[in-house]
Scaffold this motif. Structure first.
Motif, PDB file in Angstrom:
ATOM      1  N   ALA A 225       0.833  -1.201   0.000  1.00 35.81           N
ATOM      2  CA  ALA A 225       0.000   0.000   0.000  1.00 35.81           C
ATOM      3  C   ALA A 225       0.870   1.255   0.000  1.00 35.81           C
ATOM      4  N   THR A 226       0.408   2.280  -0.692  1.00 38.68           N
ATOM      5  CA  THR A 226       1.140   3.546  -0.756  1.00 38.68           C
ATOM      6  C   THR A 226       0.655   4.487   0.340  1.00 38.68           C
ATOM      7  N   PRO A 227       1.448   5.504   0.678  1.00 39.32           N
ATOM      8  CA  PRO A 227       0.982   6.498   1.656  1.00 39.32           C
ATOM      9  C   PRO A 227      -0.338   7.136   1.254  1.00 39.32           C
ATOM     10  N   GLU A 228      -0.511   7.383  -0.038  1.00 41.73           N
ATOM     11  CA  GLU A 228      -1.761   7.994  -0.506  1.00 41.73           C
ATOM     12  C   GLU A 228      -2.957   7.081  -0.253  1.00 41.73           C
ATOM     13  N   GLN A 229      -2.780   5.781  -0.481  1.00 38.90           N
ATOM     14  CA  GLN A 229      -3.872   4.829  -0.254  1.00 38.90           C
ATOM     15  C   GLN A 229      -4.221   4.728   1.223  1.00 38.90           C
ATOM     16  N   VAL A 230      -3.218   4.867   2.070  1.00 38.18           N
ATOM     17  CA  VAL A 230      -3.484   4.833   3.517  1.00 38.18           C
ATOM     18  C   VAL A 230      -4.185   6.102   3.962  1.00 38.18           C
ATOM     19  N   LEU A 231      -3.655   7.240   3.590  1.00 41.02           N
ATOM     20  CA  LEU A 231      -4.152   8.514   4.110  1.00 41.02           C
ATOM     21  C   LEU A 231      -5.510   8.900   3.542  1.00 41.02           C
ATOM     22  N   GLU A 232      -5.860   8.398   2.353  1.00 43.58           N
ATOM     23  CA  GLU A 232      -7.169   8.723   1.792  1.00 43.58           C
ATOM     24  C   GLU A 232      -8.303   8.138   2.616  1.00 43.58           C
ATOM     25  N   ARG A 233      -7.983   7.179   3.470  1.00 44.97           N
ATOM     26  CA  ARG A 233      -8.997   6.584   4.353  1.00 44.97           C
ATOM     27  C   ARG A 233      -9.107   7.329   5.685  1.00 44.97           C
ATOM     28  N   GLN A 234      -8.350   8.396   5.802  1.00 43.50           N
ATOM     29  CA  GLN A 234      -8.400   9.277   6.984  1.00 43.50           C
ATOM     30  C   GLN A 234      -8.287   8.481   8.297  1.00 43.50           C
ATOM     31  N   PRO A 235      -7.224   7.713   8.433  1.00 44.05           N
ATOM     32  CA  PRO A 235      -7.086   6.895   9.652  1.00 44.05           C
ATOM     33  C   PRO A 235      -6.766   7.761  10.863  1.00 44.05           C
ATOM     34  N   LEU A 256       6.778   3.187   3.250  1.00 49.03           N
ATOM     35  CA  LEU A 256       5.477   3.617   3.760  1.00 49.03           C
ATOM     36  C   LEU A 256       5.607   4.125   5.187  1.00 49.03           C
ATOM     37  N   ALA A 257       6.319   3.371   6.030  1.00 56.42           N
ATOM     38  CA  ALA A 257       6.480   3.781   7.426  1.00 56.42           C
ATOM     39  C   ALA A 257       7.194   5.127   7.528  1.00 56.42           C
ATOM     40  N   LYS A 258       8.204   5.354   6.701  1.00 55.01           N
ATOM     41  CA  LYS A 258       8.902   6.644   6.708  1.00 55.01           C
ATOM     42  C   LYS A 258       7.941   7.782   6.401  1.00 55.01           C
ATOM     43  N   ALA A 259       7.081   7.586   5.408  1.00 57.40           N
ATOM     44  CA  ALA A 259       6.120   8.629   5.034  1.00 57.40           C
ATOM     45  C   ALA A 259       5.111   8.881   6.152  1.00 57.40           C
ATOM     46  N   LEU A 260       4.684   7.820   6.824  1.00 56.26           N
ATOM     47  CA  LEU A 260       3.690   7.980   7.883  1.00 56.26           C
ATOM     48  C   LEU A 260       4.292   8.611   9.127  1.00 56.26           C
ATOM     49  N   VAL A 261       5.556   8.299   9.403  1.00 60.22           N
ATOM     50  CA  VAL A 261       6.236   8.920  10.538  1.00 60.22           C
ATOM     51  C   VAL A 261       6.282  10.433  10.351  1.00 60.22           C
ATOM     52  N   HIS A 263       4.111  12.242   8.815  1.00 61.02           N
ATOM     53  CA  HIS A 263       2.778  12.813   8.630  1.00 61.02           C
ATOM     54  C   HIS A 263       2.147  13.197   9.970  1.00 61.02           C
ATOM     55  N   GLU A 264       2.044  14.475  10.228  1.00 61.88           N
ATOM     56  CA  GLU A 264       1.352  15.024  11.389  1.00 61.88           C
ATOM     57  C   GLU A 264       1.735  14.265  12.664  1.00 61.88           C
ATOM     58  N   ASN A 265       0.742  14.037  13.515  1.00 66.61           N
ATOM     59  CA  ASN A 265       0.954  13.314  14.771  1.00 66.61           C
ATOM     60  C   ASN A 265       0.143  12.017  14.744  1.00 66.61           C
ATOM     61  N   LEU A 266       0.314  11.256  13.677  1.00 65.22           N
ATOM     62  CA  LEU A 266      -0.483  10.064  13.454  1.00 65.22           C
ATOM     63  C   LEU A 266       0.029   8.916  14.316  1.00 65.22           C
ATOM     64  N   PRO A 267      -0.806   8.331  15.196  1.00 66.64           N
ATOM     65  CA  PRO A 267      -0.367   7.180  15.993  1.00 66.64           C
ATOM     66  C   PRO A 267      -0.019   5.982  15.109  1.00 66.64           C
ATOM     67  N   LEU A 268       1.149   5.400  15.353  1.00 65.02           N
ATOM     68  CA  LEU A 268       1.613   4.219  14.631  1.00 65.02           C
ATOM     69  C   LEU A 268       1.977   3.141  15.640  1.00 65.02           C
ATOM     70  N   PHE A 269       1.560   1.907  15.353  1.00 65.26           N
ATOM     71  CA  PHE A 269       1.792   0.778  16.254  1.00 65.26           C
ATOM     72  C   PHE A 269       2.239  -0.406  15.409  1.00 65.26           C
ATOM     73  N   GLY A 270       3.393  -0.995  15.724  1.00 66.24           N
ATOM     74  CA  GLY A 270       3.869  -2.160  15.006  1.00 66.24           C
ATOM     75  C   GLY A 270       4.087  -3.341  15.919  1.00 66.24           C
ATOM     76  N   ILE A 271       3.743  -4.520  15.420  1.00 67.97           N
ATOM     77  CA  ILE A 271       3.981  -5.773  16.141  1.00 67.97           C
ATOM     78  C   ILE A 271       4.884  -6.660  15.299  1.00 67.97           C
TER      79      ILE A 271
END
Length: 381
Positions: A225-235, A256-261, A263-271
């Motif tokens: 998935a691309t950053p655009e595909q993730v962010l268009e869903r307004q998570p 993708l993770a680099k782009a999301l990091v 982006h604003e103050n978006l909570p990210l959680f990885g397992i």
């Protein structure tokens, strides 16, 4: 071990030349993969269906498999992802109120090869000394020399991107708990569920159920998935899942993770693999463990509070590579002091190497899902 009149011979051949003979069960075929071991005393069906075991031949240290049969509620995916199963003994009859069939029939149906009659204690000692290595299980009459040639021609697990092979091809939504579950551990949920996008590198169903139990409405996207595909869903939060293979090879996930990091103050959680991908995106590096962590009783912690955890991984983050001004190691594996969890010092980002959903395993670490929900609640304001 002598075979009964109805049993068929089977071979296990390792890359270092070790040849073990046993009895066949499951499918009649040859399976190649990385030979690893799992020390759990329960949960063999969850292990076999966990996509993180793709490409592997799993040695179970518990001496008997199949005594509780199989059932549709314990599956972490639609079918097994292990390439082969190595056991000391296969139970001749299943007995459990939840059983829907025998393990052997289930493995035959899904074309998974098995070998029993193996001294698994000796094999595990061999793997601990020599490390996890490629091997083959054959129940179709292939000779040891032929198997050894095939095994030695295989690529190492290091450098393999297996996430793309197990990821969903299309997006889908997950908004419910398993109706047959008898362990739902429901939480206090918000009036409006948190919108979460989960990136599927090999996600387990139990993780999706724990996210829902903690108040999330989850949309699952493919590993590429691309950053655009993730962010268009307004998570309101993004989850990076577990998965198989070498994290450093999952380049699209790291990008993708680099782009999301950023982006604003978006909570990210990885397992697990998602935790490693987050660490790589933040500037860290990973390395292959000698024989990995696979079991249900690994102690993790740093501040006197210990969590007994479920683990399944063959790679780890290098603690010395993590930028100290950005990342704090919050948990260590107390067996070998490898990184078990980290948190970003300025942003709502954290990763956990172990499996807080358990399934199978203890529930000590379930609070990490609540931590993710709390970060999304804070962002709402």
């Amino acid at each position: 071990m002598s075979s009964s009149p109805t049993s068929q011979p089977a071979l296990l051949v390792l890359a270092d030349g070790l040849v073990l003979r046993g009895e066949a069960f499951g499918a009649k075929a040859t399976a190649l993969g990385e030979v690893v071991f799992n020390t759990g005393m329960t949960g063999y069906q969850e292990v076999m269906t966990d996509p993180s075991y793709a490409g592997q031949l799993v040695t179970f240290t518990y001496p008997e498999l199949g005594n509780t049969g199989v059932n549709s509620s314990d599956q972490e995916a639609d079918a097994p992802h292990v390439r082969g199963v190595i056991a000391r003994q296969l139970a001749p009859r299943e007995s459990n109120w939840r059983s829907e069939g025998s393990l052997e029939a289930w493995l035959q149906h899904h074309s998974v090869v098995g070998i029993s009659g193996i001294d698994t204690r000796s094999l595990v000692r061999h793997l601990r000394e020599g490390g996890a290595m490629n091997g083959a299980i054959s129940t179709d009459g292939t000779t040891p020399q032929q198997l050894l040639e095939q095994v030695r021609a295989m690529p190492s697990m290091a450098g393999l991107n297996l996430a793309k092979e197990v990821s969903t091809p299309e997006p889908y939504s997950w908004t419910s708990l398993c109706p047959a579950s008898f362990d739902q551990r429901l939480q206090d949920n918000p009036a409006t569920p948190y919108r979460v996008v989960a990136i599927d590198f090999g996600i387990k169903r139990a993780i999706l159920e724990r996210l829902v139990a903690h108040g999330c409405d989850v949309t699952v996207l493919p590993a590429d998935a691309t950053p655009e595909q993730v962010l268009e869903r307004q998570p309101e939060g993004v989850f990076l899942s577990n998965g198989p293979g070498d994290p450093s090879a999952v380049s699209s996930g790291i990008d993708l993770a680099k782009a999301l990091v950023a982006h604003e103050n978006l909570p990210l959680f990885g397992i697990c693999l998602g935790h490693q991908i987050l660490g790589l995106a933040l500037g860290g590096t990973t390395f292959k463990l000698g024989y990995g962590h696979r079991g249900l009783n690994h102690p993790c912690g740093t501040t006197g509070v210990v969590e007994i955890t479920s683990q399944n991984h063959g790679f780890a983050l290098d603690a010395d590579s993590l930028p100290a001004d950005q990342m704090e190691v919050t948990h260590l594996n107390l067996n070998d002091r490898t990184v078990a969890a980290f948190a970003h010092r300025q942003k709502p980002i954290f990763g956990v190497q172990y499996h807080p959903e358990a399934s199978p395993g203890p529930h000590d670490a379930d609070h990490h899902f609540g931590r993710f929900a709390a970060l999304m609640s804070e962002r709402r304001g």
